[in-house]
Design an enzyme around this catalytic site. Structure first.
Site, mmCIF file in Angstrom:
data_model
loop_
_atom_site.group_PDB
_atom_site.id
_atom_site.type_symbol
_atom_site.label_atom_id
_atom_site.label_comp_id
_atom_site.label_asym_id
_atom_site.label_seq_id
_atom_site.Cartn_x
_atom_site.Cartn_y
_atom_site.Cartn_z
ATOM 1 N N CYS A 2 144.116 62.921 19.332
ATOM 2 C CA CYS A 2 144.585 61.808 20.156
ATOM 3 C C CYS A 2 145.854 62.185 20.890
ATOM 4 O O CYS A 2 146.450 63.222 20.640
ATOM 5 C CB CYS A 2 144.829 60.612 19.247
ATOM 6 S SG CYS A 2 143.421 60.294 18.162
ATOM 7 N N ARG A 27 143.455 64.793 25.805
ATOM 8 C CA ARG A 27 143.434 64.939 24.353
ATOM 9 C C ARG A 27 142.418 64.016 23.695
ATOM 10 O O ARG A 27 142.144 64.152 22.498
ATOM 11 C CB ARG A 27 144.824 64.670 23.775
ATOM 12 C CG ARG A 27 145.927 65.568 24.309
ATOM 13 C CD ARG A 27 147.259 65.166 23.713
ATOM 14 N NE ARG A 27 147.265 65.395 22.293
ATOM 15 C CZ ARG A 27 147.720 66.518 21.715
ATOM 16 N NH1 ARG A 27 148.210 67.483 22.475
ATOM 17 N NH2 ARG A 27 147.673 66.668 20.406
ATOM 18 N N TRP A 73 140.695 59.986 20.306
ATOM 19 C CA TRP A 73 139.463 60.754 20.137
ATOM 20 C C TRP A 73 138.939 60.317 18.775
ATOM 21 O O TRP A 73 139.559 60.572 17.748
ATOM 22 C CB TRP A 73 139.734 62.260 20.139
ATOM 23 C CG TRP A 73 138.482 63.061 20.207
ATOM 24 C CD1 TRP A 73 137.818 63.464 21.333
ATOM 25 C CD2 TRP A 73 137.726 63.604 19.113
ATOM 26 N NE1 TRP A 73 136.708 64.185 21.005
ATOM 27 C CE2 TRP A 73 136.620 64.289 19.649
ATOM 28 C CE3 TRP A 73 137.867 63.559 17.716
ATOM 29 C CZ2 TRP A 73 135.662 64.928 18.851
ATOM 30 C CZ3 TRP A 73 136.920 64.186 16.921
ATOM 31 C CH2 TRP A 73 135.832 64.865 17.497
ATOM 32 N N ASN A 99 147.768 60.418 15.148
ATOM 33 C CA ASN A 99 146.904 61.522 15.586
ATOM 34 C C ASN A 99 146.610 62.370 14.352
ATOM 35 O O ASN A 99 147.520 62.892 13.736
ATOM 36 C CB ASN A 99 147.620 62.376 16.630
ATOM 37 C CG ASN A 99 146.803 63.617 16.959
ATOM 38 O OD1 ASN A 99 145.599 63.631 16.798
ATOM 39 N ND2 ASN A 99 147.487 64.672 17.377
ATOM 40 N N GLY A 100 145.334 62.468 13.983
ATOM 41 C CA GLY A 100 144.986 63.236 12.783
ATOM 42 C C GLY A 100 143.991 62.450 11.957
ATOM 43 O O GLY A 100 143.460 61.429 12.401
ATOM 44 N N GLU A 458 130.292 82.817 26.197
ATOM 45 C CA GLU A 458 131.263 81.965 26.897
ATOM 46 C C GLU A 458 130.617 81.231 28.078
ATOM 47 O O GLU A 458 130.841 80.036 28.294
ATOM 48 C CB GLU A 458 132.467 82.790 27.367
ATOM 49 C CG GLU A 458 133.527 82.035 28.137
ATOM 50 C CD GLU A 458 134.146 80.858 27.400
ATOM 51 O OE1 GLU A 458 134.808 80.041 28.064
ATOM 52 O OE2 GLU A 458 133.916 80.713 26.182
ATOM 53 N N LYS A 462 130.473 77.170 28.464
ATOM 54 C CA LYS A 462 131.001 76.440 29.635
ATOM 55 C C LYS A 462 129.951 75.479 30.180
ATOM 56 O O LYS A 462 130.214 74.327 30.465
ATOM 57 C CB LYS A 462 131.457 77.419 30.731
ATOM 58 C CG LYS A 462 132.739 78.168 30.382
ATOM 59 C CD LYS A 462 133.991 77.374 30.503
ATOM 60 C CE LYS A 462 134.536 76.797 29.231
ATOM 61 N NZ LYS A 462 134.992 77.636 28.174
ATOM 62 N N GLU A 465 129.327 72.529 27.627
ATOM 63 C CA GLU A 465 130.372 71.524 27.399
ATOM 64 C C GLU A 465 130.677 70.660 28.618
ATOM 65 O O GLU A 465 131.169 69.549 28.469
ATOM 66 C CB GLU A 465 131.640 72.175 26.849
ATOM 67 C CG GLU A 465 132.369 73.115 27.732
ATOM 68 C CD GLU A 465 133.603 73.684 27.011
ATOM 69 O OE1 GLU A 465 133.908 74.862 27.239
ATOM 70 O OE2 GLU A 465 134.235 72.949 26.239
ATOM 71 N N HIS A 481 113.819 89.589 19.766
ATOM 72 C CA HIS A 481 113.585 89.187 18.373
ATOM 73 C C HIS A 481 113.462 87.666 18.229
ATOM 74 O O HIS A 481 113.693 87.115 17.147
ATOM 75 C CB HIS A 481 114.708 89.729 17.481
ATOM 76 C CG HIS A 481 114.890 91.202 17.652
ATOM 77 N ND1 HIS A 481 114.030 92.141 17.127
ATOM 78 C CD2 HIS A 481 115.820 91.907 18.355
ATOM 79 C CE1 HIS A 481 114.425 93.353 17.471
ATOM 80 N NE2 HIS A 481 115.505 93.252 18.221
ATOM 81 N N LYS A 580 140.937 68.382 24.406
ATOM 82 C CA LYS A 580 141.518 69.691 24.710
ATOM 83 C C LYS A 580 141.960 70.457 23.473
ATOM 84 O O LYS A 580 141.755 71.672 23.364
ATOM 85 C CB LYS A 580 142.691 69.537 25.671
ATOM 86 C CG LYS A 580 143.289 70.829 26.153
ATOM 87 C CD LYS A 580 142.285 71.629 26.947
ATOM 88 C CE LYS A 580 142.738 72.992 27.403
ATOM 89 N NZ LYS A 580 141.702 73.825 27.946
HETATM 90 C C1 AGP Z 1 136.674 75.538 25.316
HETATM 91 O O1 AGP Z 1 136.385 75.278 26.623
HETATM 92 C C2 AGP Z 1 136.845 74.373 24.479
HETATM 93 N N1 AGP Z 1 137.814 73.509 24.994
HETATM 94 C C3 AGP Z 1 137.077 74.686 23.010
HETATM 95 O O2 AGP Z 1 135.992 75.436 22.555
HETATM 96 C C4 AGP Z 1 138.364 75.458 22.696
HETATM 97 O O3 AGP Z 1 138.260 76.764 23.116
HETATM 98 C C5 AGP Z 1 138.587 75.432 21.184
HETATM 99 O O4 AGP Z 1 138.730 74.100 20.782
HETATM 100 C C6 AGP Z 1 139.814 76.250 20.775
HETATM 101 O O5 AGP Z 1 140.949 75.701 21.339
HETATM 102 P P1 AGP Z 1 142.325 76.514 21.276
HETATM 103 O O6 AGP Z 1 142.154 77.774 22.056
HETATM 104 O O7 AGP Z 1 143.322 75.581 21.890
HETATM 105 O O8 AGP Z 1 142.609 76.781 19.827
#
Ligand code: AGP
Length: 585
Positions: A2, A27, A73, A99-100, A458, A462, A465, A481, A580
């Site tokens: 959050c 966030r 969140w 937050n947590g 990666e 992308k 997500e 395989h 994020k």
């Molecule tokens: C990547 O686009 C995502 N936002 C997510 O996988 C991110 O890489 C992951 O949460 C790790 O975050 P960090 O690098 O801030 O630790």
């Protein structure tokens, strides 16, 4: 994860905290709320984005010069008004934002309910409001009542002129001040308009340094781009340049780091490296593993942080554990590093956010200097992570068997990267056209080998997500395989096929896909005609050393995901269900 912001001063607090909250929306964006002290306590909450809360508040914002606000969140309880923060106590005189997660919320809730407390939400957080209420009504001052109730998650106090703020990160307060105090785990802060004090829950009052934040407001604005993600993709020549700045020593064929804080002798004692991370950072770790083993000849493993911390890992004082994190706040990576330290390992952080929890936890670190990354989908942090890993590999390698000539070759190739990335970005329009043809895809397969296998992972992440299209990344040879069963003329297959040491092998894998009618999009090296007849679409990238090709080959994949998501009308900067930085397990 959050976002929290609070203000106490002489100005009307509501507009100040709402402005700050909007800068924290990356966030979490499941619900939002604020509480204002205006004589009594006024609490306003709404499900969804902050804009909905603002609409419900209208133009007539509540008065009062002290307020806290929260964007959520959801972890415990659906994204409803009842579960939105702030949460009040039974008497409605105390409001709390959090937050947590509270792991023992269940038992606390039962006990508090038995003692007559009335709960209005399904959240874990609300137990805290009632716990503090219980201590406070016993006559404990609010700070002590709170300390008693607490016994992790980032928070800072920002120092203004006749006013003070609290916030989850600096972006919420940059419009007002750049002087911040980062709270450590177990710290509690009492903040008043013209004063604040920091206390450790056990050790009591303590002095905490005021940090000056380098970033300014402009760096966290979109700067005319449609989305932060596009801005951050386009910033990569500069962010890569910043990661390299002042670190290349061409003559010696090596690098220097300001804050590594681990001596050459200690680095030489390292017999094994474990790189731990999550998400995109975990993908860069895989590339780091290939680099370390190829150039520095040090046995290296990559671990998902969430697995590493619970599986009784074998690490000791001869192990260097590297934690990679853009935000520096990812709970699993932070905990994995703490576990490694507890077992005697040296720890290093590759982090982008200055002053973050991981940066303050590790023995030594390398800042990425990629600048603030606001878009939830990580882009420029990924390329800067690869560059930082190449720099560290060079340092470790030159301390061992890597010759000065080999070192100089890598230094020169690194120095060229910013202009090469800029050259790839000139292909954006071409990528946009290819994206047009993939907008309605149901599934996409990404395939690569060697250094570009993690790039396939990666690229798939992308697309998943931000466009919500199912995608998988695989080592190209692994396709035979199993995944090859998925191949038909509906399945687009993205191959990362630069002219590197495994190029010939990748060509045969492309043949196998074409033989089953698959549609091939290929990332190829400029001037490589081997795929002219095989690939349906080609995107060229400049030539560079094998270990650095991922910095170039990932860029078209970032753009591809971006353009597809935009055409599908997705919220590219704030994709559903994501946030994020993941500050809970
Ligand atoms: C990547 O686009 C995502 N936002 C997510 O996988 C991110 O890489 C992951 O949460 C790790 O975050 P960090 O690098 O801030 O630790």
């Amino acid at each position: 994860m959050c976002g929290i912001v609070g203000y106490t001063g002489t100005r009307t607090a509501a507009p100040v905290v709402l402005e700050g909250l909007k800068r924290l929306e990356y966030r979490g964006y499941d619900s939002a709320g604020l509480a204002v002290v205006n004589g009594g306590l006024e609490v306003f909450r709404a499900p969804g984005k902050i804009a909905i809360l603002e609409r419900e508040l209208g133009s007539d914002l509540p008065e009062g010069t002290t307020a806290i606000a929260h964007t959520r969140w959801a972890t415990h309880g659906a994204p409803t008004t009842a579960n939105a923060h702030p949460h009040a106590d039974c008497g409605g005189t105390l409001a709390l934002v959090h937050n947590g997660i509270i792991e023992n919320a269940g038992v606390l809730r039962q006990a508090l309910t038995k003692r007559g407390h009335v709960f209005r939400s399904q959240t874990d957080t609300e137990v805290l409001s009632h716990l503090i209420e219980e201590n406070h009504t016993k006559g404990m001052p609010l700070v002590d009542a709170t300390a008693e109730a607490l016994r992790g998650s980032p928070l800072l106090v920002a120092i203004g002129n006749g006013e003070n703020f609290v916030a989850s990160d600096a972006s919420a307060v940059l419009a007002h001040t750049r002087s911040v105090v980062y709270l450590d785990d177990g710290d509690i802060a009492e903040v008043k308009p013209t004063d604040y004090r920091i206390m450790d829950l056990d050790a009591g009052e303590k002095e905490t340094p005021v940090t000056h934040v380098e970033w300014d407001l402009a760096t966290i604005e979109r700067g005319g781009y449609a989305h932060f993600m596009l801005k951050e993709i386009m910033e990569q020549p500069e962010s890569v340049r910043n990661t390299l700045r002042g670190r290349l020593l061409e003559e010696e064929g090596t690098v220097r780091f300001g804050g590594l804080n681990i001596s050459a002798d200690e680095l030489l004692k390292v017999q094994r490296i474990v790189i731990t991370a999550c998400g995109t950072s975990w993908h860069s770790a895989l590339i780091g593993e290939y680099m370390m083993e190829e150039l520095a000849r040090i046995p290296t493993e990559v671990e998902y942080a969430s697995e590493f911390r619970y599986r009784n890992p074998i690490v000791d004082e001869r192990t260097l554990v590297i934690g990679i994190s853009q935000s520096g706040e990812t709970a699993d990576t932070l905990a994995a590093l703490r576990e490694a330290k507890r077992r005697g390992a040296r720890t290093l952080g590759l982090v982008n956010v200055v002053g973050s929890s991981i940066a303050r936890e590790v023995d030594g670190g390398i800042y990425l200097h990629a600048g603030p990354e606001i878009g939830v989908a990580s882009t420029k942090a990924f390329t800067s992570q690869i560059v930082a890993l190449a720099l560290l590999t060079l340092k470790m390698g030159r301390l061992r068997a890597l010759s000065i000539l080999q070192g100089r070759e890598v230094v020169r190739a690194l120095a060229k990267l910013p202009e090469l990335v800029a050259r790839v970005l000139t292909k954006a329009a071409e990528v946009e056209q290819i994206a047009e043809r993939l907008v309605r895809a149901q599934n996409v397969l990404y395939l690569g080998r060697g250094y570009n296998f993690p790039v396939a992972l990666e690229g798939a992440l992308k697309l998943k997500e931000i466009s919500y299209i199912h995608a998988e990344g695989y080592p190209a040879a692994e396709m035979k395989h199993g995944p090859i069963a998925l191949i038909d003329d509906l399945m687009p297959v993205v191959f990362i096929a630069p002219k590197d040491g495994v190029h010939q092998k990748v060509l045969s894998n492309i043949e196998e896909v074409k033989a089953r009618g698959g549609r091939v999009i290929a990332i190829v090296t400029e001037g490589d005609t081997a795929l002219d007849k095989l690939a349906d679409h080609r995107i060229e990238i400049p030539e560079t050393l094998d270990l650095l090709t991922p910095v170039l080959s990932v860029v078209p994949l970032q753009l591809l995901a971006y353009y597809i998501a935009v055409r599908r009308g997705c919220n590219v900067d704030q994709p559903r269900n994501l946030a994020k930085s993941v500050t809970v397990e």
